[in-house]
Design a protein around this motif. Structure first.
Motif, PDB file in Angstrom:
ATOM      1  N   ILE A 212       0.833  -1.288  -0.063  1.00  0.00           N
ATOM      2  CA  ILE A 212      -0.174  -0.005   0.156  1.00  0.00           C
ATOM      3  C   ILE A 212       0.687   1.158  -0.037  1.00  0.00           C
ATOM      4  N   THR A 213       1.943   1.244   0.886  1.00  0.00           N
ATOM      5  CA  THR A 213       2.853   2.551   0.645  1.00  0.00           C
ATOM      6  C   THR A 213       3.538   2.741  -0.392  1.00  0.00           C
ATOM      7  N   THR A 214       3.791   1.384  -1.136  1.00  0.00           N
ATOM      8  CA  THR A 214       4.541   1.498  -2.609  1.00  0.00           C
ATOM      9  C   THR A 214       3.532   2.204  -3.458  1.00  0.00           C
ATOM     10  N   VAL A 215       2.249   1.692  -3.441  1.00  0.00           N
ATOM     11  CA  VAL A 215       1.406   2.456  -4.289  1.00  0.00           C
ATOM     12  C   VAL A 215       1.314   3.918  -4.204  1.00  0.00           C
ATOM     13  N   GLN A 216       1.223   4.396  -2.959  1.00  0.00           N
ATOM     14  CA  GLN A 216       0.976   5.484  -2.752  1.00  0.00           C
ATOM     15  C   GLN A 216       2.176   6.443  -3.118  1.00  0.00           C
ATOM     16  N   PHE A 217       3.265   6.094  -3.063  1.00  0.00           N
ATOM     17  CA  PHE A 217       4.571   6.785  -3.385  1.00  0.00           C
ATOM     18  C   PHE A 217       5.177   6.293  -4.752  1.00  0.00           C
ATOM     19  N   GLN A 218       4.286   5.810  -5.807  1.00  0.00           N
ATOM     20  CA  GLN A 218       4.748   5.198  -6.971  1.00  0.00           C
ATOM     21  C   GLN A 218       5.475   6.286  -7.866  1.00  0.00           C
ATOM     22  N   ASN A 219       5.068   7.619  -7.687  1.00  0.00           N
ATOM     23  CA  ASN A 219       5.768   8.610  -8.480  1.00  0.00           C
ATOM     24  C   ASN A 219       7.184   8.929  -8.405  1.00  0.00           C
ATOM     25  N   ASP A 220       7.587   8.479  -7.053  1.00  0.00           N
ATOM     26  CA  ASP A 220       8.981   8.484  -6.570  1.00  0.00           C
ATOM     27  C   ASP A 220       9.849   7.321  -7.128  1.00  0.00           C
ATOM     28  N   LEU A 221       9.206   6.254  -7.589  1.00  0.00           N
ATOM     29  CA  LEU A 221      10.095   5.211  -7.740  1.00  0.00           C
ATOM     30  C   LEU A 221      10.728   5.406  -9.118  1.00  0.00           C
ATOM     31  N   ASN A 222      11.909   4.816  -9.132  1.00  0.00           N
ATOM     32  CA  ASN A 222      12.620   4.772 -10.419  1.00  0.00           C
ATOM     33  C   ASN A 222      12.526   3.248 -11.206  1.00  0.00           C
ATOM     34  N   LEU A 223      11.826   2.594 -10.728  1.00  0.00           N
ATOM     35  CA  LEU A 223      11.442   1.174 -11.521  1.00  0.00           C
ATOM     36  C   LEU A 223       9.808   1.103 -11.738  1.00  0.00           C
ATOM     37  N   PRO A 224       9.534   0.582 -12.730  1.00  0.00           N
ATOM     38  CA  PRO A 224       7.918   0.380 -12.899  1.00  0.00           C
ATOM     39  C   PRO A 224       7.471  -0.131 -11.612  1.00  0.00           C
ATOM     40  N   LEU A 225       6.149   0.277 -11.434  1.00  0.00           N
ATOM     41  CA  LEU A 225       5.430  -0.109 -10.334  1.00  0.00           C
ATOM     42  C   LEU A 225       4.917  -1.528 -10.271  1.00  0.00           C
ATOM     43  N   TRP A 226       4.752  -2.127 -11.464  1.00  0.00           N
ATOM     44  CA  TRP A 226       4.322  -3.599 -11.643  1.00  0.00           C
ATOM     45  C   TRP A 226       5.552  -4.252 -11.222  1.00  0.00           C
ATOM     46  N   LEU A 227       6.719  -3.917 -11.491  1.00  0.00           N
ATOM     47  CA  LEU A 227       7.964  -4.652 -11.185  1.00  0.00           C
ATOM     48  C   LEU A 227       8.417  -4.851  -9.767  1.00  0.00           C
ATOM     49  N   VAL A 228       8.258  -3.416  -9.193  1.00  0.00           N
ATOM     50  CA  VAL A 228       8.273  -3.574  -7.558  1.00  0.00           C
ATOM     51  C   VAL A 228       7.343  -4.383  -6.745  1.00  0.00           C
ATOM     52  N   LEU A 229       6.053  -4.182  -7.258  1.00  0.00           N
ATOM     53  CA  LEU A 229       5.067  -4.877  -6.746  1.00  0.00           C
ATOM     54  C   LEU A 229       5.313  -6.657  -6.733  1.00  0.00           C
ATOM     55  N   CYS A 230       5.749  -7.008  -8.158  1.00  0.00           N
ATOM     56  CA  CYS A 230       6.032  -8.361  -8.177  1.00  0.00           C
ATOM     57  C   CYS A 230       7.121  -8.804  -7.110  1.00  0.00           C
ATOM     58  N   TRP A 231       8.235  -7.855  -7.126  1.00  0.00           N
ATOM     59  CA  TRP A 231       9.340  -8.062  -6.173  1.00  0.00           C
ATOM     60  C   TRP A 231       8.820  -8.528  -4.701  1.00  0.00           C
ATOM     61  N   GLU A 232       7.932  -7.349  -4.144  1.00  0.00           N
ATOM     62  CA  GLU A 232       7.424  -7.530  -3.023  1.00  0.00           C
ATOM     63  C   GLU A 232       6.577  -8.673  -2.709  1.00  0.00           C
ATOM     64  N   ILE A 233       5.945  -9.212  -3.819  1.00  0.00           N
ATOM     65  CA  ILE A 233       4.949 -10.221  -3.696  1.00  0.00           C
ATOM     66  C   ILE A 233       5.905 -11.474  -3.509  1.00  0.00           C
ATOM     67  N   SER A 234       6.979 -11.728  -4.390  1.00  0.00           N
ATOM     68  CA  SER A 234       7.652 -12.611  -4.355  1.00  0.00           C
ATOM     69  C   SER A 234       8.462 -12.835  -3.024  1.00  0.00           C
ATOM     70  N   ALA A 235       8.900 -11.655  -2.373  1.00  0.00           N
ATOM     71  CA  ALA A 235       9.529 -11.601  -0.976  1.00  0.00           C
ATOM     72  C   ALA A 235       8.646 -12.314  -0.086  1.00  0.00           C
ATOM     73  N   PHE A 236       7.462 -12.021  -0.349  1.00  0.00           N
ATOM     74  CA  PHE A 236       6.334 -12.665   0.695  1.00  0.00           C
ATOM     75  C   PHE A 236       6.164 -14.254   0.653  1.00  0.00           C
ATOM     76  N   SER A 237       5.937 -14.545  -0.563  1.00  0.00           N
ATOM     77  CA  SER A 237       5.524 -15.798  -1.155  1.00  0.00           C
ATOM     78  C   SER A 237       6.832 -16.876  -1.080  1.00  0.00           C
ATOM     79  N   ILE A 238       7.866 -16.820  -2.047  1.00  0.00           N
ATOM     80  CA  ILE A 238       8.780 -17.761  -2.037  1.00  0.00           C
ATOM     81  C   ILE A 238       9.595 -18.111  -0.995  1.00  0.00           C
TER      82      ILE A 238
END
Length: 616
Positions: A28-54
């Motif tokens: 949720i925090t990442t989505v709120q500050f998506q404009n400050d990311l230097n990587l695509p939002l979908w890539l960061v979200l996939c990274w965070e989901i992988s960090a949770f599931s794998i």
């Protein structure tokens, strides 16, 4: 994996809920500050989901492989976010605590330094402006310490659960042992009274009866009748007492006893125990019931204590010639089982009844324990006519008293020597002769030879006092169908008579061991074979002059030879089981027994040895 989730404890659910909450908060925090990311939002979200599931999935499958993915994925997400937002180093507090909480086999030795020192150091290098290193390290270190304390709490809880489980199993086992021990002690006492007081009263009655011709006065006759009346009444009371002691409601039905044991064990040990009964239940001797009861008891206890089993399946099968109990569990199993006291006791109990206990265990599959006991000869519809030949009148009368009580037997006559036995055979035409060896005029060997020549259909069982392998061999060659010692129990004697009458040959165990041992030594000396093994209180054997089957040198039974033949053809266990109408576990047990008897380790060595020795 889902089966493992079903068995979670409260602390595992606590860690899982914390993991979900932190992951959702980060997303949720990442989505709120998506404009400050230097990587695509979908890539960061996939990274965070992988960090949770794998890491979580690996934790369920293989705990040893958990720590590295957690450090790389969760630590990587925290380092990336910290490079953009210096305060984001706090997102690594929960992963650090989870790494410590899921520590296994001292992985804290390297996960601790990596989480508390390496990750903060990387964050300091990449964040701008950077937070002080000691501040990051102290907070992450505190989170790791809290996680490690939680790990100690979990370990202590698991150990307490194991101790409680083991205690409940042991308490249940002790209660069963106490009950069965009391039952066995009652049966032992009943047997001792039967063998002492019962025989003494029988002897007293026989002795008093022999005095009748010597008493001529009316007063003497009256006293004799009074003594006989008192003695017979006392003997009746002893019989009633023995009947009351020997009868036990607890073991009146084997099925009920095993079902009760399964229910009690399931309730106390917290595992699933199922019992299936195949075939029509038949009456079994008390000793056989005890053997099956103890076998199931020991198998259940070992499955939980050593195998960590959660489900146990027991099958009791009543077959025409044998009764079999098979106990299978889904525990850890083992490639090399150590034979402890319990297993040895089970095997000894089964061996005393001419049966066997086999154990098959495989790592990760479980353990199968099979106890097989042969069916004892049962009374038939016809009445067996007996002739008792013994030079001692007291022995003849005692045997008649004991055997007349059998519904399917009648004593047609008594002979005092071998000549009289031959004469009575012609006159009475008995079905079976109980013959003593040492008698005047004509001994048992000569009488047996004569009877067999004139009436081959008449069965002859030698009943003598002492072991004499040389005389036993001679009388068996003369045609005797059995050789027993007079110390045999009355019940066993009756069962032996029935079996011999049906065509079997019985030899006392101690004598058969010596007899066939000497035959084996003689055969080896002449280069013609090995000794024949024995088992049980009485051994069924063929005529000494007949050729021994190929498997007897290794004590292989016909069924084991059949299994060995199929193994040599390359058939798998399941194929053999379907051909022989057996279970897969039973075939595996037979194969394990064959390997043990041949002294080999696997199928290939067994087939090779069978080819070398000519077993097939």
């Amino acid at each position: 994996m889902f089966d493992a989730v079903k068995q979670w404890f409260w602390y595992e659910w606590t860690l899982f809920i914390i993991r979900i909450l932190v992951t959702f908060s980060t997303i949720i925090t990442t989505v709120q500050f998506q404009n400050d990311l230097n990587l695509p939002l979908w890539l960061v979200l996939c990274w965070e989901i992988s960090a949770f599931s794998i890491p979580w999935i690996l934790l369920q499958v293989n705990t040893k492989a958990y720590a590295v993915p957690e450090l790389i994925l969760s630590g990587g997400v925290s380092v990336y976010l910290t490079s953009l937002f210096p305060e984001a180093y706090l997102t690594f507090l929960v992963p650090a605590a989870l790494i410590a909480a899921n520590n296994v086999e001292k992985t804290y030795r390297w996960t601790g330094p990596a989480a508390v020192l390496v990750v903060p150091l990387v964050m300091v290098q990449l964040s701008e402006p950077a937070k002080p290193f000691w501040e990051m390290m102290s907070q992450i270190g505190l989170a790791y310490a809290i996680g490690y304390a939680f790990n100690l709490l979990m370990v202590n809880y698991r150990q307490n659960e194991i101790i409680r489980s083991q205690n409940s199993v042991l308490e249940q086992y002790m209660s069963q042992v106490e009950r069965v021990t009391l039952l066995e002690e009652r049966n032992r006492l009943a047997k001792d009274l039967h063998d002492t007081m019962g025989h003494s009263y029988t002897s007293l009655i026989m002795g008093l009866e022999t005095l009748r011709p010597d008493i001529s006065t009316e007063e003497g006759e009256h006293k004799l009748e009074a003594l006989l009346a008192v003695t017979r009444k006392s003997m009746g009371e002893v019989r009633d007492f023995l009947h009351g002691m020997g009868a036990s409601e607890e073991m009146s039905s084997l099925r009920q006893a095993l079902e009760q044991l399964a229910r009690e064990f399931e309730a106390s040990a917290g595992v699933t125990v199922s019992l299936r009964v195949l075939g029509e239940e038949t009456a079994l001797p008390q000793q056989a019931k005890m053997t099956f009861y103890r076998c199931l008891q020991e198998a259940l206890t070992n499955a939980v204590r050593h195998g960590r089993a959660a489900e146990i399946q027991a099958t009791l099968q009543f077959e025409p010639r044998q009764t079999r109990l098979e106990v299978r569990d889904n525990g850890e199993g083992s490639e090399s089982l150590s034979e402890g006291f319990g297993l040895k006791a089970m095997k000894e109990r089964a061996a005393s009844l001419q049966g066997q206990v086999s154990v098959y265990s495989e790592k990760g599959v479980g353990t199968t324990v099979t106890c097989t006991l042969p069916r004892q000869a049962e009374p038939g519809g016809e009445v067996i006519r007996l002739l008792i030949a013994d030079d001692q009148a007291f022995i003849r009368e005692s045997l008649r008293t004991l055997l007349q009580g059998q519904k399917d037997m009648t004593v047609a006559g008594l002979a005092g020597d071998g000549e009289q036995a031959v004469e009575l055979c012609a006159e009475l035409e008995p079905d079976l002769v109980l013959m003593d060896l040492d008698m005047p005029n004509m001994d048992g060997t000569a009488a047996t030879r004569t009877i067999k020549q004139k009436w081959p259909h008449v069965r002859v069982v030698i009943l003598t006092t002492f072991q004499a392998p040389d005389k036993a061999l001679e009388v068996l060659r003369s045609g005797a169908d059995g050789y027993l010692l007079k110390s045999i129990e009355p019940k066993e004697l009756a069962e032996t008579i029935r079996l011999v009458h049906q065509g079997g040959t019985m030899i006392a165990q101690d004598l058969s061991t010596k007899l066939f041992g000497e035959l084996g030594e003689a055969a080896k000396a002449s280069g013609r074979g090995g000794a024949t093994g024995t088992s049980g209180p009485a051994e069924t054997a063929g005529r000494p002059e007949t050729a021994a089957p190929a498997g007897e040198g290794y004590e292989l039974t016909p069924r084991e030879i059949e299994i060995l033949r199929m193994l040599s053809k390359g058939l798998r266990y399941k194929s053999i089981a379907s051909k022989l109408y057996l279970s897969d576990g039973t075939v595996r047990n037979y194969a394990s027994t064959v390997y043990a008897k041949l002294g080999v380790r696997n199928r290939e060595e067994a087939v090779e040895k069978a080819a070398e020795t000519g077993l097939l």
